[in-house]
Design an enzyme around this catalytic site. Sequence first.
Site, short mmCIF file in Angstrom:
data_model
loop_
_atom_site.label_atom_id
_atom_site.label_comp_id
_atom_site.label_asym_id
_atom_site.label_seq_id
_atom_site.Cartn_x
_atom_site.Cartn_y
_atom_site.Cartn_z
N ASP A 99 -70.38 110.06 -1.23
CA ASP A 99 -69.65 109.39 -2.54
C ASP A 99 -69.94 108.22 -3.03
OD1 ASP A 99 -68.62 110.08 -5.44
OD2 ASP A 99 -66.50 110.33 -4.36
N HIS A 149 -73.78 107.28 -5.50
CA HIS A 149 -73.78 106.49 -6.88
C HIS A 149 -74.20 105.58 -6.79
CE1 HIS A 149 -70.64 109.85 -8.79
NE2 HIS A 149 -70.08 109.42 -7.99
N LYS A 152 -75.11 118.77 -12.07
CA LYS A 152 -73.50 118.73 -11.82
C LYS A 152 -72.52 118.64 -13.21
CE LYS A 152 -70.51 116.66 -9.53
NZ LYS A 152 -70.25 115.22 -8.71
N HIS A 178 -74.70 113.40 -1.51
CA HIS A 178 -73.82 113.26 -2.72
C HIS A 178 -73.47 110.80 -2.82
CE1 HIS A 178 -70.03 113.48 -5.98
NE2 HIS A 178 -70.36 112.33 -5.52
N HIS A 238 -67.68 118.38 -9.80
CA HIS A 238 -66.33 117.95 -9.12
C HIS A 238 -65.36 118.88 -9.58
CE1 HIS A 238 -63.97 113.39 -9.25
NE2 HIS A 238 -63.15 114.77 -9.33
N HIS A 298 -67.07 116.76 -2.35
CA HIS A 298 -66.29 115.93 -1.67
C HIS A 298 -64.89 116.45 -1.07
CE1 HIS A 298 -65.78 114.85 -5.72
NE2 HIS A 298 -65.66 114.22 -6.10
#
Length: 335
Positions: A238, A14, A95, A12, A132, A166
């Site tokens: 994350d 970004h 996602k 995961h 999420h 997460h």
Amino acid sequence: MEITLDAPLDMHLHLRDGDMLKLTAPLSADFAGAVVMPNLVPPVAEPAQMTAYAERIAAAMDGREFRAYMTLFFTPMSEAALRAAQQTPGFFALKLYPAGITTNSEGGVADLAQAEPTLRAMEELGIPLLVHGESHGFVLDRESEFLAVYRRLAQRFPKLRICMEHITTAAALRLLDEFENLCATVTLQHLLITLDDVAGGALQPHLFCKPIAKRPEDRDALLQAALGGHPRLFFGSDSAPHPRCKKEACGCAAGVFTAPVALPRLAQLFAENGAADRLQGFVSGHARQWYGLRVPSRRVVLQDVPMPVPAAYRGFGQQVVPMFAGRVLPWSVKA
């Protein structure tokens, strides 16, 4: 002491876009690959957008060996559209964001009932669903309130591989053990900190993220599950870079930038708890087995040699503050 890992994966990540991507991509390349999040502006919701983003990531890596597992922002899709996505090089999963729950998620799902035809098609095609999992309730209860949604999804779609992204609570771990079609990712910060570290004294903006850090008993449960080698618990950083000016500001952006420190700090954590032999599973083996991933072999060696962490990473007109900024970690990645 050294720990040798085969193809560590961040499940995961970004990377952002533009100049921020150029800065953060090389800083994330200690991992052999990562599952890249699609919540850009605009979100990566079409295969053509995904392909273009993957090309920008590859260019930003500047020759570093790194495999991007690409995701699409969940929107209602026909079976034909899902098949087309599945055939696009680099595609990994969809996602799902509840609408407005986190950074750049305003176009997320507002009514899960409308998502069910897409979920049914994903189940038939073997496409993973990453979620999420937070409600819009009181901030400390958002994950716990969402667990009922995970339970319903796991029961209604028993062949759909669902990843609880997460996770931050002991309750989420208990749910993980109820359903074999559930897996979960957990971040570095949620293995180490509680809400007290974020806001118990002076506010620490660079530790503020969503889902927010929880109670000591939640952190301890997550840590024991990771150290114990839970087969469906994977490392997902994350890592979420924001410009320093957006973190140290009114309306602080949510996200902790951990990509360049994650593997050294995990090595320290597992070694000091007598679980160095389980780090491979946590950062690669469990996810590879669960998803059937074929990852090019790449050896990464971690060593108990100190690593100074800069106060900030700078470049391309950007400045990002990492977790442990200005400190010295006792482990590092061996060049």
